[in-house]
Design an enzyme around this catalytic site. Structure first.
Site, PDB file in Angstrom:
ATOM      1  N   PHE A 131       0.856  -1.187   0.000  1.00 49.04           N
ATOM      2  CA  PHE A 131       0.000   0.000   0.000  1.00 49.04           C
ATOM      3  C   PHE A 131       0.898   1.245   0.000  1.00 49.04           C
ATOM      4  CE2 PHE A 131      -2.610   3.318   1.812  1.00 49.04           C
ATOM      5  CZ  PHE A 131      -3.741   3.206   1.029  1.00 49.04           C
ATOM      6  N   ASP A 202       1.620  -4.627   8.853  1.00 47.51           N
ATOM      7  CA  ASP A 202       0.382  -3.862   8.689  1.00 47.51           C
ATOM      8  C   ASP A 202      -0.759  -4.866   8.521  1.00 47.51           C
ATOM      9  OD1 ASP A 202      -1.819  -2.456   7.729  1.00 47.51           O
ATOM     10  OD2 ASP A 202      -0.619  -1.074   6.532  1.00 47.51           O
ATOM     11  N   TYR A 227     -10.833   2.020  10.969  1.00 45.36           N
ATOM     12  CA  TYR A 227     -12.121   2.296  10.304  1.00 45.36           C
ATOM     13  C   TYR A 227     -12.565   1.199   9.356  1.00 45.36           C
ATOM     14  CZ  TYR A 227      -8.460   4.210   7.230  1.00 45.36           C
ATOM     15  OH  TYR A 227      -7.313   4.376   6.502  1.00 45.36           O
ATOM     16  N   LYS A 228     -11.703   0.207   9.105  1.00 42.31           N
ATOM     17  CA  LYS A 228     -12.093  -0.852   8.164  1.00 42.31           C
ATOM     18  C   LYS A 228     -12.921  -1.894   8.922  1.00 42.31           C
ATOM     19  CE  LYS A 228      -7.858  -0.238   5.400  1.00 42.31           C
ATOM     20  NZ  LYS A 228      -8.338   0.438   4.194  1.00 42.31           N
ATOM     21  N   ARG A 383     -13.174  -5.533  -5.863  1.00 43.02           N
ATOM     22  CA  ARG A 383     -12.990  -6.035  -4.492  1.00 43.02           C
ATOM     23  C   ARG A 383     -14.334  -6.137  -3.775  1.00 43.02           C
ATOM     24  NH1 ARG A 383      -8.532  -2.503  -1.566  1.00 43.02           N
ATOM     25  NH2 ARG A 383     -10.182  -0.948  -1.846  1.00 43.02           N
TER      26      ARG A 383
HETATM   27  C1  LIG Z   1      -2.933  -1.584   4.031  1.00 45.12           C
HETATM   28  C2  LIG Z   1      -3.127  -0.147   4.372  1.00 45.12           C
HETATM   29  N1  LIG Z   1      -2.201   0.462   5.114  1.00 45.12           N
HETATM   30  C3  LIG Z   1      -2.308   1.768   5.425  1.00 45.12           C
HETATM   31  C4  LIG Z   1      -3.384   2.521   5.018  1.00 45.12           C
HETATM   32  C5  LIG Z   1      -3.434   3.987   5.336  1.00 45.12           C
HETATM   33  O1  LIG Z   1      -4.127   4.236   6.488  1.00 45.12           O
HETATM   34  P1  LIG Z   1      -4.269   5.726   7.053  1.00 45.12           P
HETATM   35  O2  LIG Z   1      -4.848   6.557   5.962  1.00 45.12           O
HETATM   36  O3  LIG Z   1      -5.196   5.575   8.223  1.00 45.12           O
HETATM   37  O4  LIG Z   1      -2.935   6.202   7.444  1.00 45.12           O
HETATM   38  C6  LIG Z   1      -4.394   1.910   4.257  1.00 45.12           C
HETATM   39  C7  LIG Z   1      -5.571   2.683   3.821  1.00 45.12           C
HETATM   40  O5  LIG Z   1      -6.483   2.211   3.211  1.00 45.12           O
HETATM   41  C8  LIG Z   1      -4.248   0.544   3.915  1.00 45.12           C
HETATM   42  O6  LIG Z   1      -5.159  -0.086   3.159  1.00 45.12           O
END
Ligand SMILES: Cc1ncc(COP(=O)(O)O)c(C=O)c1O
Length: 422
Positions: A131, A202, A227-228, A383
């Site tokens: 990501f 992560d 939030y997911k 997805r």
């Molecule tokens: C795997 C992953 N890591 C990190 C993030 C970023 O999270 P944040 O915007 O809360 O920093 C996301 C956002 O969708 C994500 O899917």
């Protein structure tokens, strides 16, 4: 070939266990009428208790008690308390999780901390296609400290990347945000440790969807979105995990601040890190966001991770079977691993025809307008992320039937669907 009644039977307990997780749906608010929600990897469903929690903070806490609330309520304790409530679903010790900041910020904090802990090693290993925010954090941490960034294109290259014995930290996503491929948390953490490096994971696309076991895996650090699947609400604070062996270290956290001091209200001029995961909280907690998240955290205290995992397996295995049976003839294929243990929260479908039309977002938009809320990733990935505490097997049947209908009628090719991107 399955029919809707088979799916109904699964909802009524024929999926081996009559899984009690199905009962948790009653603790969530219904979504928009007429919609089937498959976007839990963006924003999970809202716990019924969330609006009242927020209202209380605004009314009793802000309007009436105002400054007194810092002393008279648990506002300051929430980052640890919420972390404690999430620890069960993360397979972590109750005192080892903190809820604060965003996933990206926590990633920055822990990358720097790992580099400090593991000096003089100075290599950060990261996946090139991870990501993007995680890779930016690794790039920035390396640049800021004169450390070296070593890219790998998949976890299979990790052994080679570690071989020189100079790696301080390996930052990986447990689940790929596009394909939903899940890595081997235990095996890869072992490999990283065998080469003297630290592991930062992560878990954004796993936590709250499948069972994970941070402590058992011996993970050093982990982060993830609130939030997911964890259902903390839009913009909810993220969580971070630090293995207890690193919480007592003399090495300071990357961002020293008063809320991470061992005695914040002593207002000492010198910094002394708290002897716990709290040292990674730099400043004042996000009280209103924490109030919303507390409604979800209460639910997570009650969820058995193995039952959650079983429910997720039952739902996603069914989704894959329905897509195979109803949509394969139109060129829709399953891009996620078929083995549940190798899959994260969502199921990704590929649709080769969509690529010919430009990308898959027209089909995604057609689905959204038909009431099936999905997301897409260009050029051809669709997805589908249902939430295991809320979704029913019949929801999957209804969604796949709508997908089949759009493919059969070729309605998704209508030019109006090409405008939007979901
Ligand atoms: C795997 C992953 N890591 C990190 C993030 C970023 O999270 P944040 O915007 O809360 O920093 C996301 C956002 O969708 C994500 O899917």
């Amino acid at each position: 070939m399955l029919d809707r009644d088979d799916c109904l039977a699964l909802d009524h307990g024929a999926d081996s266990s009559g899984n009690p997780v199905a009962g948790f749906a009653a603790r969530f608010a219904a979504g928009a009428p007429g919609t089937l929600y498959f976007d839990a990897n963006s924003i999970g469903p809202m716990p019924l208790a969330a609006p009242e929690r927020v209202r209380q903070v605004l009314d009793q806490g802000w309007r009436i008690a105002r400054r007194r609330s810092w002393n008279e309520t648990d506002w300051l304790d929430q980052p640890r308390k919420l972390g404690g409530s999430l620890s069960r679903v993360l397979g972590a010790g109750a005192g080892d999780v903190l809820v604060a900041d965003s996933t990206t910020i926590n990633q920055h904090k822990l990358l720097h901390h790992a580099l400090d802990l593991n000096a003089p090693r100075d290599v950060v290993v990261v996946e090139r296609e991870v990501f993007p925010s995680n890779r930016y954090a690794a790039e920035a941490a390396s640049a800021l400290r004169g450390a070296r960034l070593r890219d790998i294109s998949c976890s299979g290259e990790l052994g080679e990347a570690l071989a020189a014995g100079d790696v301080a930290v390996v930052a990986l996503s447990l689940v790929d945000y596009r394909s939903s491929t899940r890595l081997d948390l235990v095996g890869i953490t072992e490999l990283i440790h065998a080469h003297g490096a630290l592991a930062l994971w992560d878990l954004s696309h796993a936590a709250g969807a499948v069972a994970v076991s941070l402590e058992k895996a011996g993970v050093d650090f982990a982060v993830g979105c609130g939030y997911k699947y964890l259902c903390g609400g839009p913009g909810a604070p993220a969580w971070l995990y630090v293995h207890p062996r690193h919480s007592q270290s003399v090495v300071w956290p990357a961002l020293a601040g008063w809320m991470g001091h061992s005695d914040a209200f002593a207002f000492e001029p010198g910094y002394r890190p708290a002897a716990s995961v709290s040292r990674h909280q730099a400043g004042t907690p996000a009280v209103i966001a924490n109030a919303a998240m507390s409604a979800a955290a209460d639910i997570w205290c009650d969820v058995d991770p193995q039952e959650l995992d079983e429910r997720h397996r039952s739902l996603t295995n069914l989704l894959i079977r329905l897509v195979d049976e109803q949509c394969a003839e139109f060129g829709v294929t399953v891009a996620s691993p078929r083995e549940h243990a190798k899959r994260g929260g969502h199921v990704t479908l590929r649709f080769s025809d969509a690529q010919a039309e430009g990308d898959v977002s027209a089909l995604a938009q057609a689905l959204v307008e038909a009431g099936v809320i999905v997301s897409s990733r260009k050029p051809d990935a669709l997805r589908l992320a249902s939430h295991p505490l809320v979704a029913r097997h019949t929801d999957l049947w209804d969604a796949v039937s709508k997908l089949r209908g759009l493919l059969l009628s070729e309605q998704w090719r209508d030019p109006r669907y090409r405008r939007a991107s979901v």
